[in-house]
Design a protein around this motif. Structure first.
Motif, PDB file in Angstrom:
ATOM      1  N   THR A   1      22.293  40.979  43.752  1.00 23.11           N
ATOM      2  CA  THR A   1      22.885  42.441  42.855  1.00 23.11           C
ATOM      3  C   THR A   1      24.685  42.595  42.915  1.00 23.11           C
ATOM      4  OG1 THR A   1      22.564  42.682  44.832  1.00 23.11           O
ATOM      5  CG2 THR A   1      20.922  43.504  44.027  1.00 23.11           C
ATOM      6  N   THR A   2      25.288  43.170  43.037  1.00 25.50           N
ATOM      7  CA  THR A   2      26.561  43.553  42.894  1.00 25.50           C
ATOM      8  C   THR A   2      26.540  43.305  44.340  1.00 25.50           C
ATOM      9  OG1 THR A   2      26.671  44.733  40.877  1.00 25.50           O
ATOM     10  CG2 THR A   2      29.076  44.893  42.748  1.00 25.50           C
ATOM     11  N   GLY A   3      25.609  43.870  45.960  1.00 27.75           N
ATOM     12  CA  GLY A   3      26.183  43.800  47.097  1.00 27.75           C
ATOM     13  C   GLY A   3      26.379  42.200  47.864  1.00 27.75           C
ATOM     14  N   GLY A   4      25.477  41.574  46.628  1.00 30.30           N
ATOM     15  CA  GLY A   4      25.367  40.416  47.021  1.00 30.30           C
ATOM     16  C   GLY A   4      26.213  39.362  46.206  1.00 30.30           C
ATOM     17  N   ALA A   5      26.909  39.941  45.281  1.00 30.51           N
ATOM     18  CA  ALA A   5      28.228  38.919  44.984  1.00 30.51           C
ATOM     19  C   ALA A   5      29.533  39.519  45.872  1.00 30.51           C
ATOM     20  CB  ALA A   5      28.520  39.450  43.424  1.00 30.51           C
ATOM     21  N   VAL A   6      29.919  41.065  46.003  1.00 38.35           N
ATOM     22  CA  VAL A   6      30.763  41.061  47.208  1.00 38.35           C
ATOM     23  C   VAL A   6      30.229  40.397  48.348  1.00 38.35           C
ATOM     24  CG1 VAL A   6      31.707  43.649  48.998  1.00 38.35           C
ATOM     25  CG2 VAL A   6      30.165  43.596  46.410  1.00 38.35           C
ATOM     26  N   ARG A   7      29.564  40.413  48.935  1.00 33.13           N
ATOM     27  CA  ARG A   7      29.406  39.391  50.217  1.00 33.13           C
ATOM     28  C   ARG A   7      30.243  37.738  50.119  1.00 33.13           C
ATOM     29  NH1 ARG A   7      25.705  42.559  50.190  1.00 33.13           N
ATOM     30  NH2 ARG A   7      23.093  41.108  49.800  1.00 33.13           N
ATOM     31  N   LEU A   8      29.309  36.970  48.656  1.00 37.81           N
ATOM     32  CA  LEU A   8      30.222  35.944  48.056  1.00 37.81           C
ATOM     33  C   LEU A   8      31.812  35.766  47.978  1.00 37.81           C
ATOM     34  CD1 LEU A   8      27.864  35.086  45.779  1.00 37.81           C
ATOM     35  CD2 LEU A   8      27.748  33.976  47.410  1.00 37.81           C
ATOM     36  N   LEU A   9      31.594  36.890  47.530  1.00 42.11           N
ATOM     37  CA  LEU A   9      33.584  36.703  47.625  1.00 42.11           C
ATOM     38  C   LEU A   9      33.674  37.088  48.633  1.00 42.11           C
ATOM     39  CD1 LEU A   9      33.079  38.871  43.869  1.00 42.11           C
ATOM     40  CD2 LEU A   9      33.981  37.069  44.344  1.00 42.11           C
ATOM     41  N   ALA A  10      33.565  37.564  50.025  1.00 41.59           N
ATOM     42  CA  ALA A  10      34.804  38.164  51.067  1.00 41.59           C
ATOM     43  C   ALA A  10      34.091  37.259  51.610  1.00 41.59           C
ATOM     44  CB  ALA A  10      33.610  39.727  51.462  1.00 41.59           C
ATOM     45  N   GLY A  11      33.270  36.373  51.533  1.00 46.27           N
ATOM     46  CA  GLY A  11      33.661  34.715  52.433  1.00 46.27           C
ATOM     47  C   GLY A  11      33.598  33.386  51.894  1.00 46.27           C
ATOM     48  N   ALA A  12      34.376  33.897  50.751  1.00 46.73           N
ATOM     49  CA  ALA A  12      35.276  33.183  50.344  1.00 46.73           C
ATOM     50  C   ALA A  12      36.161  32.716  50.435  1.00 46.73           C
ATOM     51  CB  ALA A  12      35.230  33.263  48.138  1.00 46.73           C
ATOM     52  N   ALA A  13      37.233  31.607  50.049  1.00 48.56           N
ATOM     53  CA  ALA A  13      38.288  31.105  50.316  1.00 48.56           C
ATOM     54  C   ALA A  13      39.199  31.689  49.017  1.00 48.56           C
ATOM     55  CB  ALA A  13      38.575  29.457  51.199  1.00 48.56           C
ATOM     56  N   LEU A  14      39.220  31.876  47.870  1.00 49.89           N
ATOM     57  CA  LEU A  14      39.575  32.201  47.055  1.00 49.89           C
ATOM     58  C   LEU A  14      39.099  32.953  46.248  1.00 49.89           C
ATOM     59  CD1 LEU A  14      41.874  33.699  45.643  1.00 49.89           C
ATOM     60  CD2 LEU A  14      41.551  30.718  44.140  1.00 49.89           C
ATOM     61  N   GLY A  15      38.567  34.534  46.227  1.00 50.15           N
ATOM     62  CA  GLY A  15      37.530  34.967  45.455  1.00 50.15           C
ATOM     63  C   GLY A  15      38.105  36.001  42.992  1.00 50.15           C
ATOM     64  N   LEU A  16      37.399  35.792  42.474  1.00 50.85           N
ATOM     65  CA  LEU A  16      38.195  35.968  41.319  1.00 50.85           C
ATOM     66  C   LEU A  16      37.746  36.041  40.237  1.00 50.85           C
ATOM     67  CD1 LEU A  16      40.073  32.427  41.044  1.00 50.85           C
ATOM     68  CD2 LEU A  16      40.702  34.431  41.731  1.00 50.85           C
ATOM     69  N   VAL A  17      37.434  37.856  39.733  1.00 50.15           N
ATOM     70  CA  VAL A  17      36.606  38.285  39.036  1.00 50.15           C
ATOM     71  C   VAL A  17      37.347  38.215  37.611  1.00 50.15           C
ATOM     72  CG1 VAL A  17      35.869  40.157  37.796  1.00 50.15           C
ATOM     73  CG2 VAL A  17      35.898  39.491  40.542  1.00 50.15           C
ATOM     74  N   LEU A  18      36.986  37.217  35.948  1.00 48.89           N
ATOM     75  CA  LEU A  18      37.313  37.335  35.056  1.00 48.89           C
ATOM     76  C   LEU A  18      36.866  38.399  34.284  1.00 48.89           C
ATOM     77  CD1 LEU A  18      35.428  34.008  33.844  1.00 48.89           C
ATOM     78  CD2 LEU A  18      37.605  34.106  34.786  1.00 48.89           C
ATOM     79  N   HIS A  19      38.133  38.872  33.288  1.00 50.14           N
ATOM     80  CA  HIS A  19      38.532  40.048  33.568  1.00 50.14           C
ATOM     81  C   HIS A  19      39.073  40.645  32.269  1.00 50.14           C
ATOM     82  CE1 HIS A  19      39.405  44.678  33.130  1.00 50.14           C
ATOM     83  NE2 HIS A  19      37.619  44.798  33.708  1.00 50.14           N
ATOM     84  N   GLU A  20      39.464  40.944  31.248  1.00 44.84           N
ATOM     85  CA  GLU A  20      40.524  40.644  29.781  1.00 44.84           C
ATOM     86  C   GLU A  20      40.952  41.622  30.029  1.00 44.84           C
ATOM     87  OE1 GLU A  20      37.037  43.508  28.334  1.00 44.84           O
ATOM     88  OE2 GLU A  20      36.835  41.780  29.626  1.00 44.84           O
ATOM     89  N   GLU A  21      41.207  42.426  30.908  1.00 38.70           N
ATOM     90  CA  GLU A  21      42.742  43.491  31.127  1.00 38.70           C
ATOM     91  C   GLU A  21      43.222  42.828  31.582  1.00 38.70           C
ATOM     92  OE1 GLU A  21      41.162  47.059  31.002  1.00 38.70           O
ATOM     93  OE2 GLU A  21      39.884  47.875  29.298  1.00 38.70           O
ATOM     94  N   ALA A  22      42.957  41.768  32.702  1.00 35.11           N
ATOM     95  CA  ALA A  22      43.701  41.830  34.088  1.00 35.11           C
ATOM     96  C   ALA A  22      45.411  40.872  32.993  1.00 35.11           C
ATOM     97  CB  ALA A  22      42.829  40.277  34.754  1.00 35.11           C
ATOM     98  N   ALA A  23      46.416  41.229  34.460  1.00 36.83           N
ATOM     99  CA  ALA A  23      47.606  40.488  33.657  1.00 36.83           C
ATOM    100  C   ALA A  23      48.045  39.442  33.566  1.00 36.83           C
ATOM    101  CB  ALA A  23      48.901  41.746  34.682  1.00 36.83           C
ATOM    102  N   GLU A  24      47.518  38.392  35.191  1.00 34.58           N
ATOM    103  CA  GLU A  24      47.265  37.414  35.795  1.00 34.58           C
ATOM    104  C   GLU A  24      46.254  36.316  34.998  1.00 34.58           C
ATOM    105  OE1 GLU A  24      48.419  35.123  40.217  1.00 34.58           O
ATOM    106  OE2 GLU A  24      46.798  36.862  40.340  1.00 34.58           O
ATOM    107  N   PRO A  25      46.512  35.089  34.296  1.00 37.96           N
ATOM    108  CA  PRO A  25      45.817  33.974  34.267  1.00 37.96           C
ATOM    109  C   PRO A  25      45.177  33.722  34.672  1.00 37.96           C
ATOM    110  CG  PRO A  25      48.553  33.407  33.610  1.00 37.96           C
ATOM    111  CD  PRO A  25      48.528  34.794  34.256  1.00 37.96           C
ATOM    112  N   LEU A  26      44.577  32.843  34.917  1.00 39.87           N
ATOM    113  CA  LEU A  26      43.662  31.686  35.852  1.00 39.87           C
ATOM    114  C   LEU A  26      44.710  30.453  36.068  1.00 39.87           C
ATOM    115  CD1 LEU A  26      41.436  31.513  36.918  1.00 39.87           C
ATOM    116  CD2 LEU A  26      40.067  30.153  35.460  1.00 39.87           C
ATOM    117  N   SER A  27      45.231  30.376  34.790  1.00 39.21           N
ATOM    118  CA  SER A  27      46.000  28.871  34.937  1.00 39.21           C
ATOM    119  C   SER A  27      46.292  28.746  36.520  1.00 39.21           C
ATOM    120  CB  SER A  27      46.357  28.235  33.483  1.00 39.21           C
ATOM    121  OG  SER A  27      47.313  29.867  32.754  1.00 39.21           O
ATOM    122  N   GLN A  28      47.321  30.250  36.284  1.00 39.53           N
ATOM    123  CA  GLN A  28      48.502  30.389  37.485  1.00 39.53           C
ATOM    124  C   GLN A  28      47.850  30.864  38.943  1.00 39.53           C
ATOM    125  OE1 GLN A  28      52.031  32.378  35.838  1.00 39.53           O
ATOM    126  NE2 GLN A  28      51.720  31.585  33.159  1.00 39.53           N
TER     127      GLN A  28
END
Length: 241
Positions: free
Chosen positions: A152-179
């Motif tokens: 569920t979304t709660g499980g995804a939140v836990r994975l992100l919280a324990g990650a060295a880096l958590g990223l969410v792909l979003h078309e309105e984000a300002a920062e490109p993944l490449s940077q």
């Protein structure tokens, strides 16, 4: 042609018999012959380089030429994939496996049209896992990706919280993944939304868990291809490609 890869739980001994579905496929579908080379792997990094000595009705007898272990590469790439509709889920799994994603997590997002419930959930998960297994062999991967139970979304939140880096792909984000600055090890967890995208509430929860929203480019990709595109960027930047 590259040497075909087959999965085997038994890799010890000077000679091995590849039986079951793998042996049947090798003997009757691939029509391998004595003298041809094959690689056997347990899917967890152990490899036996072999040569076919005898083709039986639905199995192979092979001689082991060499054994070795393939160490996993880091950082580990985990993709939390919003459930797509139709067979696009299997397409996403196939492409991400071929690219080199380490863990694929089915995510029941709030905007997922497809719903995994009851027997349907178990069957759908088996399809994803089977797709990853076959794509991994096709891609000659000695470390097959893990396809986990859906979260569920709660499980995804836990994975992100324990990650060295958590990223969410979003078309309105300002920062490109490449940077984005990447860690040297640990887990990079990337969230890919379903066809309807990631809801604002989900974005807020993910950001609260320490994740950053990023964009892939100026175009909007399908959910079935966004994970592959993100993997290509990240695996290149980490030196795994």
């Amino acid at each position: 042609m590259t040497v075909p890869v087959f999965l085997s739980d038994e890799l010890d001994g000077p000679e091995l018999v590849l039986g079951g579905p793998e042996g049947r496929h090798a003997a009757t579908v691939r029509r391998l012959r004595a003298g041809e080379r094959v690689d056997l792997t347990d899917g967890a990094g152990a490899v036996a380089e072999c040569v076919v000595r005898e083709v039986l009705k639905d199995s192979l007898r092979v001689e082991v030429l060499a054994r070795y272990e393939v160490a996993p590469s880091g950082p580990r790439l985990v993709v939390v994939q919003g459930l797509p509709k139709g067979d696009r889920g299997e397409l996403a799994v196939e492409m991400m496996t071929e690219a080199g994603v380490d863990v694929i997590v089915p995510w029941q997002a709030s905007r997922s049209i497809t719903q995994w419930k009851g027997d349907k959930a178990a069957k759908a998960l088996r399809r994803w896992q089977s797709t990853a297994r076959e794509a991994g062999k096709q891609a000659r991967r000695f470390h097959l990706p893990e396809v986990t139970e859906p979260v569920t979304t709660g499980g995804a939140v836990r994975l992100l919280a324990g990650a060295a880096l958590g990223l969410v792909l979003h078309e309105e984000a300002a920062e490109p993944l490449s940077q984005v600055t990447l860690p040297a090890d640990g887990d990079i967890v990337v969230v890919v939304g379903p066809e309807g995208g990631v809801s604002e509430r989900e974005v807020e929860e993910f950001r609260a868990a320490g994740a950053a929203t990023v964009r892939l480019g100026s175009t909007v990709l399908r959910t079935s291809t966004a994970g592959l595109a993100a993997a290509a960027v990240l695996l290149t930047r980490t030196g795994r490609w």
